[in-house]
Design a protein around this motif. Structure first.
Motif, PDB file in Angstrom:
ATOM      1  N   LEU A 208       0.860  -1.186   0.000  1.00 46.51           N
ATOM      2  CA  LEU A 208       0.000   0.000   0.000  1.00 46.51           C
ATOM      3  C   LEU A 208       0.895   1.234   0.000  1.00 46.51           C
ATOM      4  CD1 LEU A 208      -1.385  -2.125   2.403  1.00 46.51           C
ATOM      5  CD2 LEU A 208      -3.267  -0.697   1.648  1.00 46.51           C
ATOM      6  N   ILE A 209       0.582   2.143  -0.865  1.00 49.10           N
ATOM      7  CA  ILE A 209       1.402   3.358  -0.958  1.00 49.10           C
ATOM      8  C   ILE A 209       0.563   4.571  -0.583  1.00 49.10           C
ATOM      9  CG2 ILE A 209       2.747   4.803  -2.524  1.00 49.10           C
ATOM     10  CD1 ILE A 209       3.425   2.232  -4.057  1.00 49.10           C
ATOM     11  N   PHE A 210       1.119   5.398   0.293  1.00 46.92           N
ATOM     12  CA  PHE A 210       0.442   6.615   0.740  1.00 46.92           C
ATOM     13  C   PHE A 210       1.314   7.823   0.391  1.00 46.92           C
ATOM     14  CE2 PHE A 210      -2.710   4.566   3.457  1.00 46.92           C
ATOM     15  CZ  PHE A 210      -2.131   3.326   3.677  1.00 46.92           C
ATOM     16  N   SER A 211       0.661   8.919   0.090  1.00 52.53           N
ATOM     17  CA  SER A 211       1.416  10.162  -0.026  1.00 52.53           C
ATOM     18  C   SER A 211       1.518  10.753   1.380  1.00 52.53           C
ATOM     19  CB  SER A 211       0.718  11.136  -0.967  1.00 52.53           C
ATOM     20  OG  SER A 211      -0.579  11.385  -0.502  1.00 52.53           O
ATOM     21  N   ARG A 212       2.693  11.243   1.705  1.00 45.99           N
ATOM     22  CA  ARG A 212       2.917  11.723   3.063  1.00 45.99           C
ATOM     23  C   ARG A 212       2.603  13.210   3.140  1.00 45.99           C
ATOM     24  NH1 ARG A 212       7.748   9.768   6.947  1.00 45.99           N
ATOM     25  NH2 ARG A 212       7.234  11.099   8.696  1.00 45.99           N
ATOM     26  N   LYS A 213       1.754  13.578   4.090  1.00 44.98           N
ATOM     27  CA  LYS A 213       1.405  14.997   4.228  1.00 44.98           C
ATOM     28  C   LYS A 213       2.143  15.629   5.405  1.00 44.98           C
ATOM     29  CE  LYS A 213      -3.316  13.945   2.752  1.00 44.98           C
ATOM     30  NZ  LYS A 213      -4.697  13.850   3.261  1.00 44.98           N
TER      31      LYS A 213
END
Lengths: 263, 180
Positions: free
Chosen positions: A228-233
């Motif tokens: 699972l890939i998330f964009s980091r905020k």
């Protein structure tokens, strides 16, 4: 007739795998057996001959050809995700056929209404770009992924391993689930920390992913491996809670953390 | 180190970074092309196979397990694609019988001086499974274990096939007076 054991030793000798004792044993055998000695000499020559064949440079345009074929045959992975979501949406419309008609009608009315309010778009009118000036910044080099956290969780009949990696802009969660297929997995996070970006799984079944702003849930997740890939905020420490459920009953959970990154 | 870089490139590609996959192509196109070339012996076919390998790799990148070496994974695709390609062409070749005769006169051998061609001709006389093992072991220096993973066969089978392939190649090259 060469003894089987010495045929093996000859090949291992050519491959440089014999121990000193084995080599010595072989040498002694070869000194007494002319046939074996010839065989060894031939295999060694053959090996040297094969080893002397140089690697050939591929044609200069091959890379371009490969990348073009990918661009033509496959949409980008982001598009894949969009099409997957669209497919899921269409699937849900199929389930609720009555809503599908209402939705389609509403969409059509909305489009017509909006174009009337807007005055409609002028046909084939081109925007002049002569007044636009400036330079585009090149995207910086993508940093290598850092290792953040890893650990196990699970109950008696289900085990999972979670690995967190990432960069300044990206968080990657690798999840391996071993055990009964009827286990559901939930990943909970703060929506200000990360945003879900993409998902892949080793076995195509089950296709049972539910996304919410602060969680991702995979149903019947057992015996599979997920990325699972998330964009980091957020640049602060990002906690991600991973939980295993069976029939909505919590089996196990654990919080994994991605370290803070510099602003 | 190489493995970590490979895994990082895979992650970046999965995250939608096309430049990362371009780097994977740059890094592996030569070895994949050479696997295909030695398996098939025709440059045009090797190009087609290489293209197909990278397309397949891109398509199934999500199934790559980071605990394995990326090069083994992509070699595995390359060998499978080459085997499939060879099998598809087999019937045509059986009819065509276009493979050069491996019993050249001494004069011909003296004229050739073309090691690559001699080896290729010998390889084309092997069964594809044997050819694959020779290619991986001798041209790419892969260990028995790595070859076993790539071909999905036990290490013991790798050894026995490698030894018999060498034996066959020796016999054929000797028959053609290519090993003096």
């Amino acid at each position: 007739m060469i003894e089987e054991r010495y045929i093996t030793l000859i090949h291992r000798e050519v491959d440089g795998l014999n121990s000193a004792e084995e080599s010595s044993d072989l040498r002694s055998y070869l000194s007494h057996d002319a046939g074996a000695s010839d065989y060894y000499r031939d295999i060694l020559k053959l090996s040297n001959m094969l080893g002397a064949v140089p690697l050939v440079e591929p044609p200069l345009n091959l890379k371009k050809r490969i990348l073009n074929s990918i661009a033509v045959h496959l949409p980008s992975r982001r598009q894949n995700l969009v099409s997957a979501m669209a497919a899921q949406f269409v699937q849900s419309l199929r389930i609720h056929k009555s809503y599908a008609f209402v939705f389609a009608s509403g969409l059509a009315i909305g489009i017509i209404g909006f174009s009337l309010l807007d005055g409609g778009s002028p046909p084939n009118q081109r925007e002049s770009i002569s007044h636009i000036s400036g330079t585009m910044t090149r995207p910086g080099p993508f940093p290598a992924l850092m290792f953040y956290d890893q650990g196990d969780l699970g109950a008696a009949d289900v085990r999972g391993q979670v690995t967190l990696r990432g960069s300044r802009d990206l968080l990657l969660v690798e999840l391996q689930v071993k055990g009964g297929r009827d286990v559901d997995v939930a990943l909970d996070f703060a929506q200000d920390d990360v945003g879900f970006s993409s998902f892949s799984q080793q076995n195509p079944e089950p296709d049972n992913l539910r996304m919410e702003p602060n969680s991702v849930r995979v149903g019947n997740a057992g015996e599979n491996q997920y990325t699972l890939i998330f964009s980091r905020k957020s640049h602060n420490v990002v906690p991600v809670k991973v939980s295993f459920y069976r029939f909505s009953k919590l089996l196990s959970d654990r919080v994994f953390s991605a370290a803070a990154v510099s602003e | 180190m190489i493995d970590d870089e490979d895994r990082s490139l895979v992650c970046r590609t999965l995250a939608g970074d096309r430049r990362a996959f371009e780097q994977i192509v740059e890094r592996y196109q030569k070895v994949i092309y050479n696997v295909a070339l030695r398996m098939r012996s025709r440059a045009e076919d090797a190009e087609d196979i290489t293209q197909s390998v990278f397309l397949k790799a891109y398509e199934s990148l999500g199934t790559y397990k980071p605990r394995y070496k990326f090069f083994s994974w992509i070699y595995r695709i390359a060998v499978n694609e080459s085997l499939n390609f060879v099998n598809r062409q087999k019937q045509h070749e059986e009819l065509d019988q276009n493979i050069p005769d491996l019993d050249p006169s001494a004069e011909q051998v003296a004229d050739e001086h073309d090691l690559t061609r001699i080896v290729d001709e010998g390889l084309m006389r092997l069964r594809v499974e044997e050819r694959a093992i020779i290619v991986l072991n001798h041209f790419h220096n892969l260990s028995y274990g790595e070859i076993g993973y790539i071909l999905d066969i036990p290490e013991k089978t790798v050894k026995s096939r490698l030894y018999s392939a060498r034996q066959l190649l020796r016999t054929r090259l000797l028959k053609g007076h290519l090993i003096q």
